[in-house]
Design a protein around this motif. Structure first.
Motif, PDB file in Angstrom:
ATOM      1  N   GLU A 130       0.822  -1.208   0.000  1.00 32.48           N
ATOM      2  CA  GLU A 130       0.000   0.000   0.000  1.00 32.48           C
ATOM      3  C   GLU A 130       0.860   1.264   0.000  1.00 32.48           C
ATOM      4  O   GLU A 130       0.516   2.249  -0.662  1.00 32.48           O
ATOM      5  N   LYS A 131       1.971   1.217   0.704  1.00 34.16           N
ATOM      6  CA  LYS A 131       2.885   2.366   0.722  1.00 34.16           C
ATOM      7  C   LYS A 131       3.401   2.679  -0.677  1.00 34.16           C
ATOM      8  O   LYS A 131       3.557   3.847  -1.052  1.00 34.16           O
ATOM      9  N   ASN A 132       3.646   1.616  -1.449  1.00 36.80           N
ATOM     10  CA  ASN A 132       4.178   1.798  -2.802  1.00 36.80           C
ATOM     11  C   ASN A 132       3.089   1.834  -3.871  1.00 36.80           C
ATOM     12  O   ASN A 132       3.398   1.916  -5.057  1.00 36.80           O
ATOM     13  N   ALA A 133       1.823   1.755  -3.426  1.00 36.00           N
ATOM     14  CA  ALA A 133       0.665   1.889  -4.323  1.00 36.00           C
ATOM     15  C   ALA A 133       0.718   0.904  -5.487  1.00 36.00           C
ATOM     16  O   ALA A 133       0.601   1.286  -6.661  1.00 36.00           O
ATOM     17  N   ILE A 134       0.885  -0.386  -5.159  1.00 35.96           N
ATOM     18  CA  ILE A 134       0.973  -1.424  -6.189  1.00 35.96           C
ATOM     19  C   ILE A 134      -0.244  -2.346  -6.100  1.00 35.96           C
ATOM     20  O   ILE A 134      -0.511  -2.915  -5.039  1.00 35.96           O
ATOM     21  N   PRO A 135      -0.988  -2.542  -7.163  1.00 40.94           N
ATOM     22  CA  PRO A 135      -2.060  -3.544  -7.160  1.00 40.94           C
ATOM     23  C   PRO A 135      -1.463  -4.923  -6.874  1.00 40.94           C
ATOM     24  O   PRO A 135      -0.299  -5.180  -7.216  1.00 40.94           O
ATOM     25  N   PHE A 136      -2.242  -5.814  -6.265  1.00 39.42           N
ATOM     26  CA  PHE A 136      -1.658  -7.112  -5.921  1.00 39.42           C
ATOM     27  C   PHE A 136      -2.657  -8.255  -6.048  1.00 39.42           C
ATOM     28  O   PHE A 136      -3.871  -8.086  -5.967  1.00 39.42           O
ATOM     29  N   VAL A 137      -2.076  -9.453  -6.246  1.00 39.78           N
ATOM     30  CA  VAL A 137      -2.770 -10.738  -6.265  1.00 39.78           C
ATOM     31  C   VAL A 137      -2.045 -11.624  -5.278  1.00 39.78           C
ATOM     32  O   VAL A 137      -0.825 -11.524  -5.130  1.00 39.78           O
ATOM     33  N   PHE A 138      -2.776 -12.499  -4.577  1.00 41.11           N
ATOM     34  CA  PHE A 138      -2.094 -13.456  -3.698  1.00 41.11           C
ATOM     35  C   PHE A 138      -2.765 -14.813  -3.775  1.00 41.11           C
ATOM     36  O   PHE A 138      -3.923 -14.928  -4.179  1.00 41.11           O
ATOM     37  N   THR A 139      -1.994 -15.841  -3.437  1.00 38.82           N
ATOM     38  CA  THR A 139      -2.532 -17.197  -3.378  1.00 38.82           C
ATOM     39  C   THR A 139      -2.758 -17.575  -1.927  1.00 38.82           C
ATOM     40  O   THR A 139      -1.850 -17.489  -1.099  1.00 38.82           O
ATOM     41  N   LEU A 140      -3.984 -17.997  -1.626  1.00 41.60           N
ATOM     42  CA  LEU A 140      -4.354 -18.386  -0.277  1.00 41.60           C
ATOM     43  C   LEU A 140      -4.294 -19.908  -0.167  1.00 41.60           C
ATOM     44  O   LEU A 140      -5.284 -20.606  -0.378  1.00 41.60           O
ATOM     45  N   TYR A 141      -3.110 -20.412   0.127  1.00 43.63           N
ATOM     46  CA  TYR A 141      -2.933 -21.846   0.353  1.00 43.63           C
ATOM     47  C   TYR A 141      -3.438 -22.221   1.747  1.00 43.63           C
ATOM     48  O   TYR A 141      -3.449 -21.372   2.661  1.00 43.63           O
ATOM     49  N   PRO A 142      -3.814 -23.479   1.971  1.00 43.44           N
ATOM     50  CA  PRO A 142      -4.002 -23.952   3.356  1.00 43.44           C
ATOM     51  C   PRO A 142      -2.683 -23.790   4.107  1.00 43.44           C
ATOM     52  O   PRO A 142      -1.600 -23.899   3.529  1.00 43.44           O
ATOM     53  N   GLY A 143      -2.768 -23.550   5.405  1.00 40.99           N
ATOM     54  CA  GLY A 143      -1.549 -23.314   6.172  1.00 40.99           C
ATOM     55  C   GLY A 143      -1.075 -21.890   5.975  1.00 40.99           C
ATOM     56  O   GLY A 143      -1.795 -21.033   5.458  1.00 40.99           O
ATOM     57  N   GLY A 144       0.153 -21.621   6.403  1.00 36.40           N
ATOM     58  CA  GLY A 144       0.704 -20.284   6.225  1.00 36.40           C
ATOM     59  C   GLY A 144      -0.091 -19.211   6.934  1.00 36.40           C
ATOM     60  O   GLY A 144      -0.223 -18.085   6.457  1.00 36.40           O
ATOM     61  N   GLY A 145      -0.651 -19.551   8.104  1.00 36.44           N
ATOM     62  CA  GLY A 145      -1.430 -18.595   8.868  1.00 36.44           C
ATOM     63  C   GLY A 145      -2.920 -18.628   8.579  1.00 36.44           C
ATOM     64  O   GLY A 145      -3.699 -17.961   9.265  1.00 36.44           O
ATOM     65  N   PHE A 146      -3.331 -19.412   7.568  1.00 33.51           N
ATOM     66  CA  PHE A 146      -4.760 -19.473   7.240  1.00 33.51           C
ATOM     67  C   PHE A 146      -5.406 -20.719   7.828  1.00 33.51           C
ATOM     68  O   PHE A 146      -4.993 -21.844   7.559  1.00 33.51           O
ATOM     69  N   PHE A 147      -6.405 -20.519   8.658  1.00 33.58           N
ATOM     70  CA  PHE A 147      -7.279 -21.580   9.107  1.00 33.58           C
ATOM     71  C   PHE A 147      -8.659 -20.982   9.295  1.00 33.58           C
ATOM     72  O   PHE A 147      -8.813 -19.761   9.393  1.00 33.58           O
ATOM     73  N   MET A 148      -9.653 -21.817   9.323  1.00 28.83           N
ATOM     74  CA  MET A 148     -11.025 -21.339   9.282  1.00 28.83           C
ATOM     75  C   MET A 148     -11.599 -21.076  10.673  1.00 28.83           C
ATOM     76  O   MET A 148     -11.085 -21.567  11.675  1.00 28.83           O
ATOM     77  N   ASP A 149     -12.651 -20.270  10.697  1.00 25.82           N
ATOM     78  CA  ASP A 149     -13.406 -19.975  11.920  1.00 25.82           C
ATOM     79  C   ASP A 149     -12.545 -19.321  12.990  1.00 25.82           C
ATOM     80  O   ASP A 149     -12.645 -19.637  14.180  1.00 25.82           O
ATOM     81  N   SER A 150     -11.691 -18.399  12.576  1.00 25.36           N
ATOM     82  CA  SER A 150     -10.848 -17.647  13.500  1.00 25.36           C
ATOM     83  C   SER A 150     -11.114 -16.159  13.305  1.00 25.36           C
ATOM     84  O   SER A 150     -11.036 -15.639  12.184  1.00 25.36           O
ATOM     85  N   LYS A 151     -11.420 -15.468  14.377  1.00 30.43           N
ATOM     86  CA  LYS A 151     -11.676 -14.030  14.292  1.00 30.43           C
ATOM     87  C   LYS A 151     -10.424 -13.277  13.841  1.00 30.43           C
ATOM     88  O   LYS A 151     -10.512 -12.310  13.067  1.00 30.43           O
ATOM     89  N   ILE A 152      -9.266 -13.720  14.328  1.00 28.13           N
ATOM     90  CA  ILE A 152      -8.013 -13.059  13.956  1.00 28.13           C
ATOM     91  C   ILE A 152      -7.740 -13.231  12.467  1.00 28.13           C
ATOM     92  O   ILE A 152      -7.409 -12.275  11.758  1.00 28.13           O
ATOM     93  N   VAL A 153      -7.887 -14.468  11.990  1.00 24.79           N
ATOM     94  CA  VAL A 153      -7.655 -14.746  10.567  1.00 24.79           C
ATOM     95  C   VAL A 153      -8.650 -13.980   9.703  1.00 24.79           C
ATOM     96  O   VAL A 153      -8.271 -13.375   8.695  1.00 24.79           O
ATOM     97  N   ASN A 154      -9.911 -13.988  10.082  1.00 25.47           N
ATOM     98  CA  ASN A 154     -10.931 -13.279   9.307  1.00 25.47           C
ATOM     99  C   ASN A 154     -10.650 -11.774   9.267  1.00 25.47           C
ATOM    100  O   ASN A 154     -10.878 -11.121   8.242  1.00 25.47           O
ATOM    101  N   ARG A 155     -10.160 -11.240  10.377  1.00 25.56           N
ATOM    102  CA  ARG A 155      -9.825  -9.814  10.393  1.00 25.56           C
ATOM    103  C   ARG A 155      -8.671  -9.516   9.431  1.00 25.56           C
ATOM    104  O   ARG A 155      -8.691  -8.521   8.697  1.00 25.56           O
ATOM    105  N   GLN A 156      -7.658 -10.401   9.426  1.00 25.57           N
ATOM    106  CA  GLN A 156      -6.541 -10.213   8.506  1.00 25.57           C
ATOM    107  C   GLN A 156      -7.005 -10.298   7.057  1.00 25.57           C
ATOM    108  O   GLN A 156      -6.591  -9.506   6.205  1.00 25.57           O
TER     109      GLN A 156
END
Length: 407
Positions: A130-156
């Protein structure tokens, strides 16, 4: 004396020339890159999917670049420095010289698009993007901080999806797609489902021609378990179940052998007295063709939510896909119903998360080996179809190209 001074001066000039040539080409350049990949572990060979995917982007997008922090190296016990890893990568991939650069947060980034993999990386790099104002795409793999039904994860996730620079998310499992849509985290039109993971397919297929068969050109029936340890006893990966299988079957057979690749050893669960259980530690891609050529079954009795509530693995895991590509029969659990492409007892064996169930299947195919070979061959064909370069990387490149067109 004069000749020595001239020689030394020549050596100094050559050193200076080499020094400047070795610097990243973009260090002083104001050049705008097509795609900027941001990562925390590339180009470590222990993460082969990154090597294949990111190297492919470097080839397809000539003006692309990878910035890497190396911060994840210490968490996986890597002893080599990021500099040493990058130097080795450059030796093996000289065409990418100057395009794999250690990340510096003060560097001004100029690019048409940024690309990141995993939730934790994307959220961590979001302020930089955001600081460098660059559009972005990301891949949401299982793992790597992603798990379901988490308020923290959903906020991120919401912080990422609400960014005005967010263009699209690639998901690799249908269950992830459904989770994002059902929970109103991201609209379906901004989600691209590309099932599976990028693998070094060409290298892994080398094992197929050398595949050994039980009672034909090897004397043991071989089962393997391939995973890293993220919690005691490896319960999330089913390591405790695999050891239970080994102990049960060892009492009945003296020609069955069990092989463990990953960050487990004999101290995790007592296996004293079982000489048919072998530990190999973590291994690089080059180890696996010869290893899998000897294997009959790879067992993956994963347990969702064991590591943390809502945590899950892809189906099948990357390790299983690699094994299957090399002609090993897949025995995988699927308690979350993620399977949408494989057929039970045709190209895969779907197991429960308990040793008795798995032993029953293993015993059957131990006694009906020709059926196991058929499953392995059909599984291999299915994996080649699903995980080819065309199936995995062409859709990803298309997503990146289209994202660069969106204002």
């Amino acid at each position: 004396m004069i000749k020595r001074i001239v020689r030394k001066a020549g050596e100094l000039l050559q050193w200076q020339k080499n020094y400047w040539l070795a610097l990243p080409a973009n260090l002083f350049s104001k050049k705008r890159h097509t795609v900027i990949v941001l990562d925390d572990i590339y180009p470590l060979v222990m993460s082969p999917f990154r090597l294949v995917e990111f190297n492919y982007y470097l080839s397809v997008f000539p003006d692309s670049i990878v910035y890497t922090t190396g911060t994840a190296l210490k968490y996986i016990g890597e002893t080599k420095s990021l500099t040493a890893i990058m130097d080795l990568h450059m030796l093996q991939n000289p065409d990418y010289a100057g395009r794999v650069v250690e990340f510096n947060p003060s560097r001004k980034l100029k690019g048409s698009l940024a690309y990141v993999v995993f939730l934790h990386n994307t959220h961590r790099f979001l302020p930089i993007i955001e600081k460098n104002a660059i559009p972005f795409v990301f891949t949401l793999y299982p793992g790597g901080g992603f798990f379901m039904d988490s308020k923290i994860v959903n906020r991120q996730l919401k912080e990422i999806f609400n960014s005005k620079y967010f263009r699209k998310v690639i998901v690799t499992q249908k269950i992830t797609f459904d989770y994002l849509v059902t929970n109103n985290l991201c609209p379906a039109e901004k989600i691209e489902l590309v099932y599976g993971v990028v693998l070094p397919v060409e290298k892994l297929q080398l094992a197929a021609a050398n595949k050994l068969e039980f009672k034909k050109n090897k004397f043991t029936f071989d089962l393997c378990f391939v995973a890293n340890k993220y919690m005691p006893l490896g319960i999330d990966k089913g390591y405790d179940t695999f050891i239970a299988i080994a102990k049960k079957m060892s009492d009945a057979h003296d020609d069955v052998k069990f092989h463990i690749v990953g960050s487990f050893d004999a101290s995790d669960i007592d296996v004293s007295g079982y000489d048919n259980i072998v530990f190999y530690g973590p291994q690089k891609t080059g180890f696996f063709p010869d290893f899998y050529a000897k294997m009959d079954i790879v067992v993956s009795p994963n347990v969702p939510s064991a590591l943390e509530n809502g945590a899950f693995d892809g189906f099948p895991t990357g390790g299983c896909i690699e094994a299957g590509l090399m002609g090993v029969a897949l025995f995988c659990s699927d308690s979350m119903g993620q399977n949408v492409y494989f057929e039970h007892k045709t190209d895969i064996v779907i197991i429960d998360n308990n040793a008795d169930n798995i032993v029953e299947f293993v015993e059957y195919y131990y006694n009906n080996y020709s059926e196991l070979l058929t499953i392995a061959k059909k599984g291999q064909a299915k994996i080649k179809e699903l995980f080819s370069i065309e199936a995995q990387l062409y859709p990803r490149v298309k997503v990146l190209q289209e994202a660069m067109q969106v204002v």
